[in-house]
Motif scaffolding. Structure first.
Motif, PDB file in Angstrom:
ATOM      1  N   GLU A   5       0.834  -1.203   0.000  1.00 24.94           N
ATOM      2  CA  GLU A   5       0.000   0.000   0.000  1.00 24.94           C
ATOM      3  C   GLU A   5       0.870   1.255   0.000  1.00 24.94           C
ATOM      4  OE1 GLU A   5      -4.011  -1.538   2.345  1.00 24.94           O
ATOM      5  OE2 GLU A   5      -2.253  -0.927   3.527  1.00 24.94           O
ATOM      6  N   ILE A   6       1.924   1.245   0.782  1.00 21.42           N
ATOM      7  CA  ILE A   6       2.852   2.382   0.809  1.00 21.42           C
ATOM      8  C   ILE A   6       3.471   2.585  -0.577  1.00 21.42           C
ATOM      9  CG2 ILE A   6       5.055   3.215   1.733  1.00 21.42           C
ATOM     10  CD1 ILE A   6       4.264   1.747   4.376  1.00 21.42           C
ATOM     11  N   PHE A   7       3.904   1.500  -1.177  1.00 20.50           N
ATOM     12  CA  PHE A   7       4.515   1.558  -2.501  1.00 20.50           C
ATOM     13  C   PHE A   7       3.518   2.101  -3.533  1.00 20.50           C
ATOM     14  CE2 PHE A   7       5.596  -0.561  -6.544  1.00 20.50           C
ATOM     15  CZ  PHE A   7       6.833   0.015  -6.750  1.00 20.50           C
ATOM     16  N   ASN A   8       2.290   1.569  -3.547  1.00 26.45           N
ATOM     17  CA  ASN A   8       1.278   2.024  -4.500  1.00 26.45           C
ATOM     18  C   ASN A   8       0.910   3.485  -4.276  1.00 26.45           C
ATOM     19  OD1 ASN A   8       1.142  -0.424  -5.847  1.00 26.45           O
ATOM     20  ND2 ASN A   8      -0.478  -1.212  -4.520  1.00 26.45           N
ATOM     21  N   ASP A   9       0.856   3.904  -3.030  1.00 27.34           N
ATOM     22  CA  ASP A   9       0.577   5.308  -2.707  1.00 27.34           C
ATOM     23  C   ASP A   9       1.691   6.202  -3.247  1.00 27.34           C
ATOM     24  OD1 ASP A   9      -0.992   7.367  -1.340  1.00 27.34           O
ATOM     25  OD2 ASP A   9       0.742   7.477   0.023  1.00 27.34           O
ATOM     26  N   PHE A  10       2.914   5.756  -3.083  1.00 23.43           N
ATOM     27  CA  PHE A  10       4.065   6.503  -3.585  1.00 23.43           C
ATOM     28  C   PHE A  10       3.969   6.670  -5.100  1.00 23.43           C
ATOM     29  CE2 PHE A  10       8.324   6.115  -5.511  1.00 23.43           C
ATOM     30  CZ  PHE A  10       8.867   7.317  -5.092  1.00 23.43           C
ATOM     31  N   ILE A  11       3.663   5.584  -5.800  1.00 26.28           N
ATOM     32  CA  ILE A  11       3.569   5.640  -7.265  1.00 26.28           C
ATOM     33  C   ILE A  11       2.454   6.587  -7.697  1.00 26.28           C
ATOM     34  CG2 ILE A  11       2.968   4.282  -9.309  1.00 26.28           C
ATOM     35  CD1 ILE A  11       4.546   1.983  -8.081  1.00 26.28           C
ATOM     36  N   TRP A  16       0.748  11.640 -10.096  1.00 25.29           N
ATOM     37  CA  TRP A  16      -0.146  12.785  -9.962  1.00 25.29           C
ATOM     38  C   TRP A  16       0.637  14.090 -10.003  1.00 25.29           C
ATOM     39  CZ3 TRP A  16      -1.394  16.702  -6.393  1.00 25.29           C
ATOM     40  CH2 TRP A  16      -2.637  17.288  -6.594  1.00 25.29           C
ATOM     41  N   ASP A  17       1.849  14.089  -9.484  1.00 27.31           N
ATOM     42  CA  ASP A  17       2.665  15.303  -9.445  1.00 27.31           C
ATOM     43  C   ASP A  17       3.510  15.486 -10.700  1.00 27.31           C
ATOM     44  OD1 ASP A  17       1.711  16.128  -6.976  1.00 27.31           O
ATOM     45  OD2 ASP A  17       3.254  15.044  -5.871  1.00 27.31           O
ATOM     46  N   ASN A  18       3.176  14.763 -11.767  1.00 25.60           N
ATOM     47  CA  ASN A  18       3.823  14.919 -13.061  1.00 25.60           C
ATOM     48  C   ASN A  18       5.288  14.478 -13.066  1.00 25.60           C
ATOM     49  OD1 ASN A  18       3.301  15.485 -15.726  1.00 25.60           O
ATOM     50  ND2 ASN A  18       4.192  17.509 -15.605  1.00 25.60           N
ATOM     51  N   PHE A  19       5.571  13.445 -12.309  1.00 30.84           N
ATOM     52  CA  PHE A  19       6.896  12.842 -12.326  1.00 30.84           C
ATOM     53  C   PHE A  19       6.772  11.417 -12.832  1.00 30.84           C
ATOM     54  CE2 PHE A  19       7.420  16.244  -9.302  1.00 30.84           C
ATOM     55  CZ  PHE A  19       8.665  16.742  -9.622  1.00 30.84           C
ATOM     56  N   GLN A  20       7.910  10.851 -13.184  1.00 33.67           N
ATOM     57  CA  GLN A  20       7.893   9.484 -13.687  1.00 33.67           C
ATOM     58  C   GLN A  20       9.084   8.730 -13.113  1.00 33.67           C
ATOM     59  OE1 GLN A  20       7.162   9.167 -17.841  1.00 33.67           O
ATOM     60  NE2 GLN A  20       7.996   7.126 -17.979  1.00 33.67           N
ATOM     61  N   ASP A  41      11.106  14.333 -14.187  1.00 33.93           N
ATOM     62  CA  ASP A  41       9.844  14.905 -14.643  1.00 33.93           C
ATOM     63  C   ASP A  41       9.435  14.218 -15.941  1.00 33.93           C
ATOM     64  OD1 ASP A  41      10.570  16.971 -17.054  1.00 33.93           O
ATOM     65  OD2 ASP A  41      12.177  16.838 -15.556  1.00 33.93           O
ATOM     66  N   LYS A  42       8.162  14.252 -16.255  1.00 33.05           N
ATOM     67  CA  LYS A  42       7.645  13.502 -17.403  1.00 33.05           C
ATOM     68  C   LYS A  42       8.215  14.011 -18.722  1.00 33.05           C
ATOM     69  CE  LYS A  42       3.625  11.453 -15.408  1.00 33.05           C
ATOM     70  NZ  LYS A  42       2.236  11.138 -15.460  1.00 33.05           N
ATOM     71  N   GLN A  43       8.498  15.305 -18.832  1.00 31.57           N
ATOM     72  CA  GLN A  43       9.055  15.827 -20.078  1.00 31.57           C
ATOM     73  C   GLN A  43      10.439  15.237 -20.330  1.00 31.57           C
ATOM     74  OE1 GLN A  43       7.520  17.744 -22.464  1.00 31.57           O
ATOM     75  NE2 GLN A  43       9.311  17.142 -23.629  1.00 31.57           N
ATOM     76  N   THR A  44      11.259  15.157 -19.287  1.00 31.20           N
ATOM     77  CA  THR A  44      12.583  14.562 -19.434  1.00 31.20           C
ATOM     78  C   THR A  44      12.466  13.090 -19.786  1.00 31.20           C
ATOM     79  OG1 THR A  44      13.557  16.145 -17.885  1.00 31.20           O
ATOM     80  CG2 THR A  44      14.770  14.105 -18.257  1.00 31.20           C
ATOM     81  N   ALA A  45      11.553  12.393 -19.131  1.00 33.63           N
ATOM     82  CA  ALA A  45      11.347  10.973 -19.430  1.00 33.63           C
ATOM     83  C   ALA A  45      10.899  10.792 -20.877  1.00 33.63           C
ATOM     84  CB  ALA A  45      10.323  10.376 -18.470  1.00 33.63           C
ATOM     85  N   THR A  46      10.034  11.674 -21.349  1.00 30.86           N
ATOM     86  CA  THR A  46       9.580  11.620 -22.736  1.00 30.86           C
ATOM     87  C   THR A  46      10.745  11.849 -23.683  1.00 30.86           C
ATOM     88  OG1 THR A  46       7.379  12.380 -22.109  1.00 30.86           O
ATOM     89  CG2 THR A  46       7.992  12.657 -24.411  1.00 30.86           C
ATOM     90  N   ASN A  47      11.607  12.803 -23.354  1.00 31.09           N
ATOM     91  CA  ASN A  47      12.772  13.077 -24.189  1.00 31.09           C
ATOM     92  C   ASN A  47      13.740  11.891 -24.211  1.00 31.09           C
ATOM     93  OD1 ASN A  47      11.957  15.616 -25.034  1.00 31.09           O
ATOM     94  ND2 ASN A  47      12.981  16.665 -23.365  1.00 31.09           N
ATOM     95  N   ILE A  48      13.935  11.266 -23.065  1.00 29.12           N
ATOM     96  CA  ILE A  48      14.812  10.091 -22.999  1.00 29.12           C
ATOM     97  C   ILE A  48      14.240   8.978 -23.870  1.00 29.12           C
ATOM     98  CG2 ILE A  48      15.634   8.234 -21.485  1.00 29.12           C
ATOM     99  CD1 ILE A  48      15.829  10.384 -19.251  1.00 29.12           C
ATOM    100  N   GLU A  49      12.941   8.752 -23.763  1.00 28.90           N
ATOM    101  CA  GLU A  49      12.281   7.713 -24.550  1.00 28.90           C
ATOM    102  C   GLU A  49      12.402   8.010 -26.045  1.00 28.90           C
ATOM    103  OE1 GLU A  49       7.781   5.947 -25.207  1.00 28.90           O
ATOM    104  OE2 GLU A  49       8.282   6.843 -23.275  1.00 28.90           O
ATOM    105  N   LEU A  50      12.207   9.273 -26.428  1.00 29.83           N
ATOM    106  CA  LEU A  50      12.314   9.655 -27.831  1.00 29.83           C
ATOM    107  C   LEU A  50      13.740   9.464 -28.341  1.00 29.83           C
ATOM    108  CD1 LEU A  50      11.124  10.784 -30.423  1.00 29.83           C
ATOM    109  CD2 LEU A  50      11.503  13.093 -29.496  1.00 29.83           C
ATOM    110  N   ALA A  51      14.724   9.872 -27.547  1.00 28.16           N
ATOM    111  CA  ALA A  51      16.127   9.692 -27.944  1.00 28.16           C
ATOM    112  C   ALA A  51      16.447   8.215 -28.129  1.00 28.16           C
ATOM    113  CB  ALA A  51      17.056  10.324 -26.908  1.00 28.16           C
ATOM    114  N   ASN A  52      15.922   7.378 -27.255  1.00 30.34           N
ATOM    115  CA  ASN A  52      16.141   5.932 -27.389  1.00 30.34           C
ATOM    116  C   ASN A  52      15.492   5.379 -28.668  1.00 30.34           C
ATOM    117  OD1 ASN A  52      17.622   5.832 -25.035  1.00 30.34           O
ATOM    118  ND2 ASN A  52      15.887   5.238 -23.771  1.00 30.34           N
TER     119      ASN A  52
END
Length: 113
Positions: A5-11, A16-20, A41-52
């Motif tokens: 439950e703690i883990f799922n709450d953390f995720i 919700w706070d726009n992090f990944q 942050d999600k934008q950085t994660a998106t950029n990493i995914e796109l670069a990959n």
């Protein structure tokens, strides 16, 4: 609250706070479980995914270029008409430009990271 439950709450809070979460490490020493997370942050994660994705695409293009280059050094290629040979050379050059553009895009994305 259970560990799950703690883990799922953390995720949920991270999402919700726009992090990944981009990396999770889990260890179990002395029967004590521990977790560590790499978060961005999600934008950085998106950029990493796109670069990959672009890197993978570039590798595929490089493979096609290598196969075409190998073919262009065969007797079978030499038996093609002059027009077909010219078209293959044009195709190879276009693939080089395409691969170069992919590398430039990857560099641009990496500069933003």
């Amino acid at each position: 609250m259970t560990k799950e439950e703690i883990f799922n709450d953390f995720i949920k809070k991270v999402k919700w706070d726009n992090f990944q979460i981009i990396n999770v490490c889990r260890s179990n020493r002395d029967n004590v479980q521990s977790f560590s997370f790499e978060i961005t942050d999600k934008q950085t994660a998106t950029n990493i995914e796109l670069a990959n994705k672009l890197s993978k695409e570039n590798a595929e293009v490089a493979g096609r270029m290598n196969r075409l280059d190998e073919f262009m050094h065969t007797d079978e290629y030499n038996r093609l008409s002059d027009k077909e040979q010219r078209l293959m050379i044009i195709q190879y050059n276009a693939m080089q430009v395409y691969a170069d553009v992919l590398l430039q895009r990857i560099d641009e994305i990496k500069e933003r990271l």
